[in-house]
Design an enzyme around this catalytic site. Sequence first.
Site, PDB file in Angstrom:
ATOM      1  N   ASP A 230     -11.862   6.978   4.675  1.00  0.00           N
ATOM      2  CA  ASP A 230     -10.583   6.779   5.345  1.00  0.00           C
ATOM      3  C   ASP A 230     -10.163   5.299   5.347  1.00  0.00           C
ATOM      4  O   ASP A 230      -9.023   4.976   5.662  1.00  0.00           O
ATOM      5  CB  ASP A 230     -10.665   7.313   6.781  1.00  0.00           C
ATOM      6  CG  ASP A 230      -9.298   7.532   7.412  1.00  0.00           C
ATOM      7  OD1 ASP A 230      -8.297   7.493   6.668  1.00  0.00           O
ATOM      8  OD2 ASP A 230      -9.244   7.751   8.635  1.00  0.00           O
TER       9      ASP A 230
ATOM     10  N   ASP B  30       1.931   6.601   5.351  1.00  0.00           N
ATOM     11  CA  ASP B  30       0.942   5.618   4.905  1.00  0.00           C
ATOM     12  C   ASP B  30       1.361   4.942   3.592  1.00  0.00           C
ATOM     13  O   ASP B  30       0.656   4.086   3.073  1.00  0.00           O
ATOM     14  CB  ASP B  30      -0.427   6.294   4.759  1.00  0.00           C
ATOM     15  CG  ASP B  30      -1.576   5.332   5.040  1.00  0.00           C
ATOM     16  OD1 ASP B  30      -1.352   4.340   5.762  1.00  0.00           O
ATOM     17  OD2 ASP B  30      -2.685   5.567   4.523  1.00  0.00           O
TER      18      ASP B  30
ATOM     19  N   GLU C 232      -9.291   3.513   2.979  1.00  0.00           N
ATOM     20  CA  GLU C 232      -8.919   3.576   1.555  1.00  0.00           C
ATOM     21  C   GLU C 232      -7.887   2.530   1.161  1.00  0.00           C
ATOM     22  O   GLU C 232      -7.796   2.153  -0.008  1.00  0.00           O
ATOM     23  CB  GLU C 232      -8.402   4.986   1.216  1.00  0.00           C
ATOM     24  CG  GLU C 232      -6.925   5.242   1.502  1.00  0.00           C
ATOM     25  CD  GLU C 232      -6.545   5.147   2.968  1.00  0.00           C
ATOM     26  OE1 GLU C 232      -7.442   5.257   3.825  1.00  0.00           O
ATOM     27  OE2 GLU C 232      -5.354   4.946   3.274  1.00  0.00           O
TER      28      GLU C 232
ATOM     29  N   LYS D  55       0.836  -1.212   0.000  1.00  0.00           N
ATOM     30  CA  LYS D  55       0.000   0.000   0.000  1.00  0.00           C
ATOM     31  C   LYS D  55       0.865   1.255   0.000  1.00  0.00           C
ATOM     32  O   LYS D  55       1.657   1.461   0.913  1.00  0.00           O
ATOM     33  CB  LYS D  55      -0.901   0.010   1.250  1.00  0.00           C
ATOM     34  CG  LYS D  55      -1.597   1.358   1.541  1.00  0.00           C
ATOM     35  CD  LYS D  55      -2.436   1.309   2.820  1.00  0.00           C
ATOM     36  CE  LYS D  55      -2.990   2.685   3.197  1.00  0.00           C
ATOM     37  NZ  LYS D  55      -3.783   2.672   4.450  1.00  0.00           N
TER      38      LYS D  55
ATOM     39  N   ARG E 154      -7.594  -0.647   1.687  1.00  0.00           N
ATOM     40  CA  ARG E 154      -8.167  -1.881   1.132  1.00  0.00           C
ATOM     41  C   ARG E 154      -8.694  -1.659  -0.289  1.00  0.00           C
ATOM     42  O   ARG E 154      -8.704  -2.581  -1.097  1.00  0.00           O
ATOM     43  CB  ARG E 154      -9.277  -2.391   2.076  1.00  0.00           C
ATOM     44  CG  ARG E 154     -10.429  -1.458   2.257  1.00  0.00           C
ATOM     45  CD  ARG E 154     -11.236  -1.721   3.529  1.00  0.00           C
ATOM     46  NE  ARG E 154     -10.536  -1.291   4.741  1.00  0.00           N
ATOM     47  CZ  ARG E 154     -11.008  -1.428   5.973  1.00  0.00           C
ATOM     48  NH1 ARG E 154     -12.180  -1.981   6.184  1.00  0.00           N
ATOM     49  NH2 ARG E 154     -10.308  -1.007   7.017  1.00  0.00           N
TER      50      ARG E 154
ATOM     51  N   LYS F  76      -9.566  12.916   8.722  1.00  0.00           N
ATOM     52  CA  LYS F  76      -8.990  12.542  10.014  1.00  0.00           C
ATOM     53  C   LYS F  76      -8.904  13.770  10.916  1.00  0.00           C
ATOM     54  O   LYS F  76      -8.830  14.895  10.413  1.00  0.00           O
ATOM     55  CB  LYS F  76      -7.556  12.014   9.808  1.00  0.00           C
ATOM     56  CG  LYS F  76      -7.466  10.624   9.222  1.00  0.00           C
ATOM     57  CD  LYS F  76      -6.012  10.206   9.077  1.00  0.00           C
ATOM     58  CE  LYS F  76      -5.887   8.834   8.432  1.00  0.00           C
ATOM     59  NZ  LYS F  76      -6.441   7.742   9.233  1.00  0.00           N
TER      60      LYS F  76
HETATM   61  N1  BES Z   1      -3.719   4.668   7.202  1.00  0.00           N
HETATM   62  C1  BES Z   1      -4.734   4.369   8.127  1.00  0.00           C
HETATM   63  C2  BES Z   1      -4.331   3.368   9.193  1.00  0.00           C
HETATM   64  C3  BES Z   1      -3.291   3.811  10.195  1.00  0.00           C
HETATM   65  C4  BES Z   1      -3.678   4.298  11.408  1.00  0.00           C
HETATM   66  C5  BES Z   1      -1.961   3.660   9.914  1.00  0.00           C
HETATM   67  C6  BES Z   1      -2.719   4.662  12.322  1.00  0.00           C
HETATM   68  C7  BES Z   1      -0.997   4.029  10.834  1.00  0.00           C
HETATM   69  C8  BES Z   1      -1.385   4.519  12.041  1.00  0.00           C
HETATM   70  C9  BES Z   1      -5.943   3.787   7.389  1.00  0.00           C
HETATM   71  O1  BES Z   1      -6.126   4.172   6.091  1.00  0.00           O
HETATM   72  C10 BES Z   1      -7.139   4.222   8.146  1.00  0.00           C
HETATM   73  O2  BES Z   1      -7.394   5.380   8.189  1.00  0.00           O
HETATM   74  N2  BES Z   1      -7.814   3.272   8.741  1.00  0.00           N
HETATM   75  C11 BES Z   1      -8.951   3.540   9.511  1.00  0.00           C
HETATM   76  C12 BES Z   1      -9.962   2.506   9.122  1.00  0.00           C
HETATM   77  C13 BES Z   1     -11.342   2.775   9.567  1.00  0.00           C
HETATM   78  C14 BES Z   1     -11.920   3.982   8.890  1.00  0.00           C
HETATM   79  C15 BES Z   1     -12.158   1.543   9.264  1.00  0.00           C
HETATM   80  C16 BES Z   1      -8.594   3.408  10.969  1.00  0.00           C
HETATM   81  O3  BES Z   1      -7.737   2.599  11.314  1.00  0.00           O
HETATM   82  O4  BES Z   1      -9.145   4.145  11.785  1.00  0.00           O
HETATM   83 ZN    ZN Z   2      -4.393   4.754   5.060  1.00  0.00          ZN
HETATM   84 ZN    ZN Z   3      -7.254   5.985   5.894  1.00  0.00          ZN
END
Ligand code: BES
Ligand code: ZN
Ligand code: ZN
Length: 505
Positions: A357, A298, A359, A275, A361, A287
């Site tokens: 967010d 990321d 994204e 990714k 996947r 966010k």
């Molecule tokens: N890039 C983030 C995940 C992440 C969080 C990486 C903290 C490193 C540190 C991912 O794209 C994301 O935002 N995930 C969300 C998913 C949710 C919306 C289902 C998350 O983890 O809150």
């Molecule tokens: Zn992300």
């Molecule tokens: Zn995200």
Amino acid sequence: MAKALMKIAVKVQKGDCLTLAGDMLAVGVFSDAPAGSLAKKIGAAVGKVKKLGDFEAKAGSHCLLYAGAKSNAQRVLLVGLGERTKVTLDVLRKAAALAATKAVGLKAKSLLLSLHTDISAAAKLDVSQIGQSLTEGACFGAYRYDEYLTEKSPKRVANFKAVIVDSDAAIVTTLRKGVLVGVVMGLAQNYARTICNRPGSVVDPVSLAAEAKKLAKGISGLRCTVLDDKQLKQKKMGGILAVGQGSATPPRLIVLQYVPVGATKKTPAIGLVGKAVTFDSGGISLKPGAGMGDMKFDKSGGIAVLGVMSAIAQLKPKCRVYGLIPAAENMPSGASYRPGDIVTTYSGKTVEIQNTDAEGRMILCDAITYAQELGCKSIVDIATLTGACVVAIGQKRAGLMGNDDKLIGWLKDASDKTGERLWHLPCDDEFVEEMKSKIADLKNLGGKWGGACTAAAFLSQFAGKAKWAHIDMAGVGVWGAGENDAPGSIGFGVRLLTAFAMNYK
Ligand code: BES
Ligand code: ZN
Ligand code: ZN
């Protein structure tokens, strides 16, 4: 213009580490044994710090000596190795990293390493692997990211050299074999750290694709093709396009390919999918502000794949390897994809967007489908996918999920060898159920709990008949400021997936 980073080299040399000159000599000391023969030769200073209790030689500890050390180096660093029989390759890797960190911190240009004396006998470790681990550690510890520091003072050195010293010619020869591999691994990992550490304004999907092309051009045996936004549209890679559509910089799918010499149609192919969200603002599901800058990291999974491809093109495994890096910037704008949208992915499966967010996947699923089209029978993806994974297992290990026990086992083996640690989590039918939508085949958001597992379950629906595994590295890719001298990316996954590819049958 960013300035060049310090150059790091690691060598082996036959000789007496006490008579060789250098800016620092690092010596390994056990916690449960009297000072070993080498430490004894250094003189009373070693006995004294141990007797005073100032230095117990626990693994991860160190003690710097100036006066009273019988060495021709400017300073001697005692490095704790812990209990004699419990020394592992990872202990040695970390000891070398600590020594290099301290050396670079003191602006030393050269570091003599004598950490391994007596170890192969005590812990039955392979000498070549000792050489590899020490080298990886030295490269890791010496690394600093200072491309954008313009202040002249304090100056750092332009070139740093670590020299592993041993007095036995046969051991030197065996160590050297490992050092050659270690240099490739260590520098590939540092390369990944540098690209990761660069801000989103510098590394965007388009410039990342250019970087991948540049990398492939410089290493024979590596090929790079890039699908641009026009080609992504032609191919209907709806997931990558949806995530990238809100950004001023269009998305890309970077495809790196390694083909072993003498490969036939029967030579198996593995797909490594990473990714690369070059910046994740969350998109319309924005966010919160605090810590958002860290979302430049990321792209860590994609960059890990870039590092792996550079390492394997040099180490030359027997299998074909595809490195697939879907790259997009997740931004809020009038052109962004929205919650409520239904996206048709490259597989043909439709996805109801419940949160922009989630994204990662959405870009991974298209690349996983494409990997099968390229003939990959085993696919491993690596991604900073969910905060939930960090909540579940913390920052010491990455989550490991998948649909095949054998593949999971191989990855665990690679993890044991490289010290990049994994923890197996579930992603089976119960979690898949949670990802079904009433108005599309899938939705991109699960329930409140087990977010790492539901995210993996979502991806599992795109693996088809392939053996597939997923590494959620959201918690392990970055070191915070203040804890150490090199905050930022640690290049997680480069050693792990390189070792995995090297041992793939
Ligand atoms: N890039 C983030 C995940 C992440 C969080 C990486 C903290 C490193 C540190 C991912 O794209 C994301 O935002 N995930 C969300 C998913 C949710 C919306 C289902 C998350 O983890 O809150
Ligand atoms: Zn992300
Ligand atoms: Zn995200």
